[in-house]
Design a protein around this motif. Structure first.
Motif, PDB file in Angstrom:
ATOM      1  N   GLU A 197       7.526   3.218   5.579  1.00 13.64           N
ATOM      2  CA  GLU A 197       6.531   4.220   5.234  1.00 13.64           C
ATOM      3  C   GLU A 197       5.132   3.718   5.595  1.00 13.64           C
ATOM      4  N   MET A 198       4.280   4.645   6.002  1.00 15.55           N
ATOM      5  CA  MET A 198       2.894   4.299   6.280  1.00 15.55           C
ATOM      6  C   MET A 198       2.126   4.217   4.959  1.00 15.55           C
ATOM      7  N   LYS A 199       1.524   3.061   4.724  1.00 16.25           N
ATOM      8  CA  LYS A 199       0.776   2.860   3.483  1.00 16.25           C
ATOM      9  C   LYS A 199      -0.561   2.181   3.782  1.00 16.25           C
ATOM     10  N   GLU A 200      -1.502   2.378   2.882  1.00 16.34           N
ATOM     11  CA  GLU A 200      -2.772   1.679   2.999  1.00 16.34           C
ATOM     12  C   GLU A 200      -2.591   0.261   2.459  1.00 16.34           C
ATOM     13  N   VAL A 201      -2.900  -0.713   3.290  1.00 18.53           N
ATOM     14  CA  VAL A 201      -2.713  -2.113   2.920  1.00 18.53           C
ATOM     15  C   VAL A 201      -4.056  -2.832   2.922  1.00 18.53           C
ATOM     16  N   TYR A 202      -4.321  -3.586   1.874  1.00 17.03           N
ATOM     17  CA  TYR A 202      -5.563  -4.359   1.777  1.00 17.03           C
ATOM     18  C   TYR A 202      -5.564  -5.460   2.829  1.00 17.03           C
TER      19      TYR A 202
ATOM     20  N   THR B  95     -11.468  -3.607   2.399  1.00 18.14           N
ATOM     21  CA  THR B  95     -11.057  -2.939   3.636  1.00 18.14           C
ATOM     22  C   THR B  95      -9.544  -2.746   3.627  1.00 18.14           C
ATOM     23  N   TYR B  96      -9.112  -1.534   3.979  1.00 16.48           N
ATOM     24  CA  TYR B  96      -7.696  -1.204   4.022  1.00 16.48           C
ATOM     25  C   TYR B  96      -7.335  -0.648   5.398  1.00 16.48           C
ATOM     26  N   GLU B  97      -6.084  -0.838   5.769  1.00 17.61           N
ATOM     27  CA  GLU B  97      -5.583  -0.288   7.029  1.00 17.61           C
ATOM     28  C   GLU B  97      -4.247   0.395   6.787  1.00 17.61           C
ATOM     29  N   GLN B  98      -3.955   1.424   7.601  1.00 13.89           N
ATOM     30  CA  GLN B  98      -2.664   2.098   7.548  1.00 13.89           C
ATOM     31  C   GLN B  98      -1.625   1.220   8.267  1.00 13.89           C
ATOM     32  N   ARG B  99      -0.608   0.793   7.532  1.00 16.48           N
ATOM     33  CA  ARG B  99       0.433  -0.043   8.119  1.00 16.48           C
ATOM     34  C   ARG B  99       1.809   0.427   7.651  1.00 16.48           C
ATOM     35  N   MET B 100       2.813   0.144   8.478  1.00 14.93           N
ATOM     36  CA  MET B 100       4.187   0.506   8.131  1.00 14.93           C
ATOM     37  C   MET B 100       4.733  -0.515   7.148  1.00 14.93           C
TER      38      MET B 100
END
Length: 244
Positions: A171-176, A162-167
């Protein structure tokens, strides 16, 4: 012999570190006095793990006795191929066939908890995830590219990363953020975690079956030393009373 054991210990420690993955281990508190947990772990191991993995340095009889399992019940629910209760716990799968099917014979798990550690095992059992690029359709966060299927999937359901968009750094990145299942398993996420805790408890017990008894004996020995110290101190004062 001591040198040989030391070399093996260092070798297995190195392998444990090499298969570490890039995540932190989740901590698990081990209580070997919890017989219900140990019995549940034995049931899980014999039903889901023993099909491929040996536990060739542990006997059924010893496990039944230590875990408070009546021999008749143990033979009925934990032995499946007609072994004697005095036999070692061995998989029915021939080693040569296992090597062909999995690429290498599945390792014996008698000492896996002592080699890997309880936290490592607990994390490993809970971090399988679907990966279509792999032979068995799964991978593992704790042990990347592990060559075994997720045999507990019917209990957990299909687990996915599962990944979420985080700063991150502006920059906004997909984070596990973890692994979640699709809800098709027989157990809820909380129940599955508890089941894996039970399995790890059992593996820790098998790695050192006499540990609980030794810990109990150790407490009595320490208590004896404390009491003995009191009497020795009083005796010393009596001997030296006239000198002082």
């Amino acid at each position: 012999m001591k040198k040989f054991v030391l070399v093996l210990t260092l070798l297995f420690s190195g392998l444990a570190g090499a298969a570490g993955g890039g995540i932190e281990n989740d901590h698990i508190d081990i209580d070997l006095s919890d017989q219900a947990s140990l019995q549940s772990g034995a049931k899980l191991f014999n039903n889901y793990c023993l099909g491929c993995h040996n536990m060739q340095y542990q006997r059924y009889e010893r496990s039944f006795k230590d875990l408070g399992i009546p021999t008749e019940l143990g033979q009925e629910y934990l032995q499946f191929t007609g072994e004697k209760v005095s036999d070692h716990i061995k998989s029915a799968i021939p080693a040569e066939n296992a090597a062909k099917w999995f690429g290498a014979p599945p390792p014996d798990l008698t000492l896996v908890a002592r080699v890997r550690g309880a936290d490592w095992l607990y994390t490993y059992l809970r971090t399988f995830y679907a990966d279509d690029s792999k032979t068995f359709g799964v991978n593992n966060k704790r042990f990347p590219d592990v060559g075994m299927p997720h045999v507990l999937q019917e209990l957990q359901g299909t687990p996915r990363e599962t990944y979420e968009q985080r700063m991150v750094d502006g920059e906004m990145k997909e984070v596990y953020v973890g692994i979640k299942t699709d809800g098709t398993g027989e157990l809820s996420p909380e129940e599955y975690d508890e089941a894996m805790s039970d399995l790890v408890h059992y593996l820790v017990y098998v790695g050192e079956p006499g540990r609980l008894k030794l810990e109990t004996t150790g407490k009595w020995v320490l208590a004896f030393i404390v009491i003995l110290f009191i009497f020795v101190y009083l005796l010393k004062k009596e001997y030296w009373r006239d000198v002082h």
